[in-house]
Design a protein around this motif. Structure first.
Motif, PDB file in Angstrom:
ATOM      1  N   ARG A  67      32.361  61.366  41.115  1.00  0.00           N
ATOM      2  CA  ARG A  67      32.381  60.296  42.121  1.00  0.00           C
ATOM      3  C   ARG A  67      31.243  59.299  41.892  1.00  0.00           C
ATOM      4  N   PHE A  68      30.061  59.800  41.538  1.00  0.00           N
ATOM      5  CA  PHE A  68      28.949  58.908  41.218  1.00  0.00           C
ATOM      6  C   PHE A  68      29.300  58.029  40.011  1.00  0.00           C
ATOM      7  N   ASN A  69      29.932  58.627  39.001  1.00  0.00           N
ATOM      8  CA  ASN A  69      30.318  57.857  37.817  1.00  0.00           C
ATOM      9  C   ASN A  69      31.354  56.793  38.164  1.00  0.00           C
ATOM     10  N   ASN A  70      32.299  57.109  39.043  1.00  0.00           N
ATOM     11  CA  ASN A  70      33.286  56.116  39.484  1.00  0.00           C
ATOM     12  C   ASN A  70      32.605  54.946  40.182  1.00  0.00           C
ATOM     13  N   PHE A  71      31.596  55.249  41.008  1.00  0.00           N
ATOM     14  CA  PHE A  71      30.852  54.209  41.715  1.00  0.00           C
ATOM     15  C   PHE A  71      30.095  53.339  40.711  1.00  0.00           C
ATOM     16  N   ARG A  72      29.484  53.980  39.726  1.00  0.00           N
ATOM     17  CA  ARG A  72      28.748  53.255  38.680  1.00  0.00           C
ATOM     18  C   ARG A  72      29.689  52.321  37.922  1.00  0.00           C
ATOM     19  N   CYS A  73      30.882  52.814  37.591  1.00  0.00           N
ATOM     20  CA  CYS A  73      31.870  51.991  36.878  1.00  0.00           C
ATOM     21  C   CYS A  73      32.301  50.798  37.725  1.00  0.00           C
ATOM     22  N   LEU A  74      32.465  51.002  39.022  1.00  0.00           N
ATOM     23  CA  LEU A  74      32.842  49.910  39.918  1.00  0.00           C
ATOM     24  C   LEU A  74      31.758  48.835  39.923  1.00  0.00           C
ATOM     25  N   ILE A  75      30.504  49.237  40.011  1.00  0.00           N
ATOM     26  CA  ILE A  75      29.399  48.266  39.978  1.00  0.00           C
ATOM     27  C   ILE A  75      29.428  47.482  38.669  1.00  0.00           C
ATOM     28  N   GLN A  76      29.655  48.183  37.557  1.00  0.00           N
ATOM     29  CA  GLN A  76      29.709  47.512  36.253  1.00  0.00           C
ATOM     30  C   GLN A  76      30.883  46.537  36.177  1.00  0.00           C
ATOM     31  N   GLN A  77      32.033  46.931  36.708  1.00  0.00           N
ATOM     32  CA  GLN A  77      33.198  46.043  36.705  1.00  0.00           C
ATOM     33  C   GLN A  77      32.925  44.790  37.521  1.00  0.00           C
ATOM     34  N   ILE A  78      32.258  44.952  38.625  1.00  0.00           N
ATOM     35  CA  ILE A  78      31.943  43.812  39.477  1.00  0.00           C
ATOM     36  C   ILE A  78      30.937  42.893  38.797  1.00  0.00           C
ATOM     37  N   ALA A 128      34.283  38.598  47.335  1.00  0.00           N
ATOM     38  CA  ALA A 128      33.259  39.357  48.051  1.00  0.00           C
ATOM     39  C   ALA A 128      33.883  40.419  48.954  1.00  0.00           C
ATOM     40  N   VAL A 129      34.966  40.088  49.612  1.00  0.00           N
ATOM     41  CA  VAL A 129      35.604  41.034  50.528  1.00  0.00           C
ATOM     42  C   VAL A 129      36.103  42.252  49.761  1.00  0.00           C
ATOM     43  N   ASP A 130      36.786  42.020  48.656  1.00  0.00           N
ATOM     44  CA  ASP A 130      37.301  43.113  47.838  1.00  0.00           C
ATOM     45  C   ASP A 130      36.151  43.944  47.277  1.00  0.00           C
ATOM     46  N   PHE A 131      35.123  43.274  46.799  1.00  0.00           N
ATOM     47  CA  PHE A 131      33.942  43.905  46.225  1.00  0.00           C
ATOM     48  C   PHE A 131      33.312  44.867  47.226  1.00  0.00           C
ATOM     49  N   TYR A 132      32.995  44.377  48.413  1.00  0.00           N
ATOM     50  CA  TYR A 132      32.327  45.206  49.410  1.00  0.00           C
ATOM     51  C   TYR A 132      33.243  46.288  49.952  1.00  0.00           C
ATOM     52  N   SER A 133      34.506  46.001  50.068  1.00  0.00           N
ATOM     53  CA  SER A 133      35.469  46.993  50.537  1.00  0.00           C
ATOM     54  C   SER A 133      35.538  48.174  49.571  1.00  0.00           C
ATOM     55  N   LYS A 134      35.632  47.894  48.287  1.00  0.00           N
ATOM     56  CA  LYS A 134      35.696  48.954  47.281  1.00  0.00           C
ATOM     57  C   LYS A 134      34.400  49.746  47.221  1.00  0.00           C
ATOM     58  N   LEU A 135      33.261  49.048  47.258  1.00  0.00           N
ATOM     59  CA  LEU A 135      31.974  49.747  47.224  1.00  0.00           C
ATOM     60  C   LEU A 135      31.824  50.677  48.421  1.00  0.00           C
ATOM     61  N   CYS A 136      32.153  50.182  49.607  1.00  0.00           N
ATOM     62  CA  CYS A 136      32.021  50.996  50.821  1.00  0.00           C
ATOM     63  C   CYS A 136      32.976  52.182  50.791  1.00  0.00           C
ATOM     64  N   SER A 137      34.178  51.975  50.293  1.00  0.00           N
ATOM     65  CA  SER A 137      35.143  53.055  50.194  1.00  0.00           C
ATOM     66  C   SER A 137      34.636  54.146  49.248  1.00  0.00           C
ATOM     67  N   HIS A 138      34.121  53.740  48.082  1.00  0.00           N
ATOM     68  CA  HIS A 138      33.571  54.706  47.128  1.00  0.00           C
ATOM     69  C   HIS A 138      32.366  55.428  47.721  1.00  0.00           C
ATOM     70  N   ALA A 139      31.503  54.709  48.410  1.00  0.00           N
ATOM     71  CA  ALA A 139      30.327  55.325  49.027  1.00  0.00           C
ATOM     72  C   ALA A 139      30.755  56.338  50.084  1.00  0.00           C
TER      73      ALA A 139
END
Length: 108
Positions: free
Chosen positions: A57-68, A77-88
């Motif tokens: 799960r941490f690696n998935n979050f890291r990959c999301l940050i890199q993709q962004i 911004a809405v999609d970005f924060y929505s995905k980050l919050c969901s992963h968190a």
């Protein structure tokens, strides 16, 4: 449900730094549990699978940050924060479940 909230004014670089520090701390604690603490208490007790799931799960979050970071201005911004919050939220839920399982197994 945790409903993780992210301050939208935090730059992605700072978020990445905070995330990396948190994940390194988590990894160190997981290694200590698996290799030192639980073998000393009870050789039968192991949370290797739980730690692997949490690391995934941490690696998935890291990959999301890199993709962004790569997408830059192309990502909304809405999609970005929505995905980050969901992963968190998923990370928090996984760790909370781990703690509950750990407390149950250790206290028996």
């Amino acid at each position: 449900m945790h409903s993780f909230h992210l301050n939208k004014n935090v730059p992605v670089v700072k978020l990445n730094l905070i995330f990396n520090l948190t994940s390194i701390h988590f990894l160190i604690c997981s290694i200590a549990e698996d290799q030192v603490i639980f073998p000393a208490v009870d050789s039968e007790l192991s949370f290797v699978q739980e730690h692997a799931e949490e690391e995934r799960r941490f690696n998935n979050f890291r990959c999301l940050i890199q993709q962004i970071q790569i997408a830059g201005a192309k990502s909304t911004a809405v999609d970005f924060y929505s995905k980050l919050c969901s992963h968190a939220d998923k990370i928090l839920e996984t760790i909370e479940t781990h703690f509950c399982n750990e407390e149950t197994k250790v206290s028996t």
